[in-house]
Write an enzyme that holds these catalytic residues in place. Structure first.
Site, PDB file in Angstrom:
ATOM      1  N   LYS A   1       0.853  -1.187   0.000  1.00 25.38           N
ATOM      2  CA  LYS A   1       0.000   0.000   0.000  1.00 25.38           C
ATOM      3  C   LYS A   1       0.893   1.243   0.000  1.00 25.38           C
ATOM      4  CE  LYS A   1      -3.420   2.543   2.691  1.00 25.38           C
ATOM      5  NZ  LYS A   1      -4.323   2.628   3.837  1.00 25.38           N
TER       6      LYS A   1
ATOM      7  N   GLU B   1      -9.005  12.253  11.993  1.00 24.40           N
ATOM      8  CA  GLU B   1      -8.151  11.122  12.367  1.00 24.40           C
ATOM      9  C   GLU B   1      -7.338  11.358  13.635  1.00 24.40           C
ATOM     10  OE1 GLU B   1      -6.573   9.162   9.088  1.00 24.40           O
ATOM     11  OE2 GLU B   1      -5.452   7.730  10.270  1.00 24.40           O
TER      12      GLU B   1
ATOM     13  N   GLU C   1      -7.391  -1.397   2.349  1.00 23.70           N
ATOM     14  CA  GLU C   1      -6.771  -0.136   2.779  1.00 23.70           C
ATOM     15  C   GLU C   1      -6.860   0.009   4.290  1.00 23.70           C
ATOM     16  OE1 GLU C   1      -8.862   2.613  -0.361  1.00 23.70           O
ATOM     17  OE2 GLU C   1      -7.625   3.865   0.938  1.00 23.70           O
TER      18      GLU C   1
ATOM     19  N   GLU D   1     -11.588  10.630  -5.315  1.00 22.53           N
ATOM     20  CA  GLU D   1     -11.596  10.542  -3.846  1.00 22.53           C
ATOM     21  C   GLU D   1     -10.861  11.746  -3.232  1.00 22.53           C
ATOM     22  OE1 GLU D   1     -10.907   6.634  -2.057  1.00 22.53           O
ATOM     23  OE2 GLU D   1      -9.719   7.625  -0.501  1.00 22.53           O
TER      24      GLU D   1
HETATM   25  C1  LIG Z   1      -4.649  10.783   3.208  1.00 20.95           C
HETATM   26  C2  LIG Z   1      -5.858  11.196   3.531  1.00 20.95           C
HETATM   27  O1  LIG Z   1      -6.790  10.368   4.090  1.00 20.95           O
HETATM   28  C3  LIG Z   1      -6.432   9.116   4.686  1.00 20.95           C
HETATM   29  C4  LIG Z   1      -7.349   8.926   5.816  1.00 20.95           C
HETATM   30  C5  LIG Z   1      -8.580   8.341   5.668  1.00 20.95           C
HETATM   31  C6  LIG Z   1      -8.896   7.687   4.471  1.00 20.95           C
HETATM   32  C7  LIG Z   1      -7.957   7.510   3.492  1.00 20.95           C
HETATM   33  C8  LIG Z   1      -8.301   6.770   2.261  1.00 20.95           C
HETATM   34  O2  LIG Z   1      -9.373   6.153   2.189  1.00 20.95           O
HETATM   35  O3  LIG Z   1      -7.544   6.766   1.293  1.00 20.95           O
HETATM   36  C9  LIG Z   1      -6.569   7.993   3.657  1.00 20.95           C
HETATM   37  O4  LIG Z   1      -5.769   6.917   4.019  1.00 20.95           O
HETATM   38  C10 LIG Z   1      -6.304  12.581   3.301  1.00 20.95           C
HETATM   39  O5  LIG Z   1      -7.421  12.925   3.648  1.00 20.95           O
HETATM   40  O6  LIG Z   1      -5.506  13.389   2.773  1.00 20.95           O
HETATM   41 MG   LIG Z   2      -8.954   5.531   0.020  1.00 15.04          MG
END
Ligand SMILES: C=C(O[C@H]1C=CC=C(C(=O)O)[C@@H]1O)C(=O)O
Ligand SMILES: [Mg+2]
EC number: 5.4.4.2
Length: 461
Positions: A219, A268, A312, A447
């Protein structure tokens, strides 16, 4: 109603001057008093009058605020930044005179600060005011905790200082901080928006996926930048105000350094420590919100069952679990994630609770956790190498630990996402996403677009 009387402040300052004289060096003193109800945002806005850097922290799911003004002491560190920061903080606590009759988290001596994502990277011009690790002990801190209000004053006292003069200076500054106006400033609007090299970024996502499919990594989280020009200088107070009202379940923060300001509303948590009890969060895996309740529920159900998003997420859970096992006992992690709903999107969420073993501190945990696979990747070193070589930006403090600590070992750190660096009438916003073996560059691009929305909307976009 101010609980410690002016005479007490003066006599505490006198004690500090005497200490400074007998040790022949400056003495830091921290004094906390309970005060009347005070609006944190108006306090933050009034602090502009004093011309000092400000710091703001709140958790929108709790009644907890810290608003710091100025810097009585700065803790900086480049190499071994976790150990060095901890060492300096402990030395400071050992040497300081701390007057705090309250046992409330966030009172007493408190330090607030943050770090860069990757200290091995040469800082770009963009982040020149933000150290690889930079914590301040503010001159004044307003703490709001469960309906109670406290003001802490931290002062570095010299041998030649006079306690009466110091006390007058403090009184004058406090009057300025408390004499706030009832209206908060309005926000400037966006003039133009420049996405930095989106096609190139999608190509990098493609290369990351190839690397993963060749079993060289599992990842890799890749971020991109959007540069904003505003019609006028941004109001940080307005940014915070809108975050607080619109972003539930988030940590709303601002760190000013010489006029530049790093702000955000991050969902987070990295770690919270209260009475040796640890709380951490695994947050990764993302979907948009639905337009109707029914559509929203459908998207949530799909997200919970989606293999790509679950993978993920699971990388993060496994890593945090392993890290916690080194320093904690009684670790509790639910089997399956639940949905963490936010205004513009929803995430997969797994909470982690544990008890910190004796002899360890929050710094040990942060050092072990950062970066989690929600921001770095798996394996950590492989993914960081890819990010260093391929990502076309300087993350600065984006994606890094930011937070606070108090003199009673309480503290909380978040991962600085959904954030941006504001410089007058310009801003750089950052958003990233977890790339795994079945990532589609276009979908990852979309996203990141929803992850930019919170920052864009508080900047009047
Ligand atoms: C890297 C970010 O989110 C992280 C945190 C939650 C979900 C994430 C995702 O689904 O990719 C990312 O890992 C960001 O918001 O810049
Ligand atoms: Mg993601």
């Amino acid at each position: 109603m101010i609980e410690i009387k002016e005479e007490l402040i003066e006599s505490l300052l006198e004690e500090a001057v005497d200490q400074a004289k007998s040790n022949n060096k400056t003495q830091i003193i921290s004094m906390t008093k309970e005060i009347n109800e005070t609006n944190p945002l108006r306090f933050f806005e009034s602090a502009k009058e004093l011309g000092m850097d400000r710091t703001f922290w709140t958790s929108t799911s709790e009644q907890f605020y810290l608003v710091g003004v100025g810097s009585a002491f700065h803790i900086g560190a480049n190499e071994y930044r976790f150990q060095n920061t901890e060492k300096q903080w402990e030395k400071l606590l050992e040497d300081a005179i701390i007057h705090n009759p309250y046992k409330v988290p966030g009172t007493g001596m408190v330090t607030m600060g943050g770090m860069s994502f990757d200290p091995s990277i040469r800082k770009s011009d963009l982040w020149k005011k933000f150290g690889h690790s930079s914590f301040t002990i503010p001159k004044f801190i307003l703490t709001v905790n469960e309906g109670k209000y406290f003001m802490t004053t931290n002062v570095q006292v010299n041998q030649a200082d006079h306690s009466r003069q110091l006390a007058n200076g403090i009184k004058h500054a406090e009057e300025t901080l408390m004499s706030y106006s009832t209206t908060l400033p309005a926000q400037a609007r966006i003039h133009s928006k420049n996405e930095i090299a989106p096609q190139q970024w999608m190509d990098t996502v493609e290369r990351a996926t190839e690397k993963i499919n060749q079993d060289e990594a599992e990842k890799i989280v890749l971020a991109r930048e959007v540069r904003i020009k505003l019609k006028d200088d941004a109001s940080i107070t307005a940014v915070l105000d809108q975050f607080i009202t619109s972003q539930s379940n988030s940590f709303v923060f601002a760190f000013e350094r010489d006029g530049d300001c790093f702000v955000g509303a991050s969902p987070e948590r990295l770690v919270k420590l209260k009475n040796q009890q640890l709380l951490s969060t695994c947050l990764a895996g993302t979907a948009p919100r639905g337009m109707t309740k029914e559509e929203d529920r459908k998207i949530s159900n799909n997200l919970l069952q989606d293999g790509k998003n679950r993978s993920e997420h699971d990388f993060v859970v496994n890593m945090i679990k392993n890290a916690m096992e080194l320093y904690c006992t009684s670790i509790q992690i639910p089997e399956d994630p639940v949905i963490y709903p936010l205004k513009n999107l929803q995430h997969l969420y797994t909470p982690v609770t544990a008890t910190l073993k004796k002899g360890y501190s929050i710094f040990d945990i942060i050092k072990q956790l950062h970066p989690t696979p929600a921001l770095g990747g798996v394996p950590r070193e492989e993914s960081l190498k890819f990010i260093r070589e391929q990502e076309q930006l300087d993350r600065g403090w984006y994606g890094a630990p930011i937070g606070w600590l108090d003199s009673n070992q309480n503290g909380e750190f978040a991962v600085a996402i959904r954030s941006g660096l504001i410089q007058g009438d310009e801003a750089s916003l950052f958003a990233g996403c977890g790339v795994v073996k079945d990532s589609d560059p276009q979908a990852e691009y979309e996203e990141t677009n929803i992850k930019f929305l919170p920052m864009l909307s508080v900047l009047g976009g």
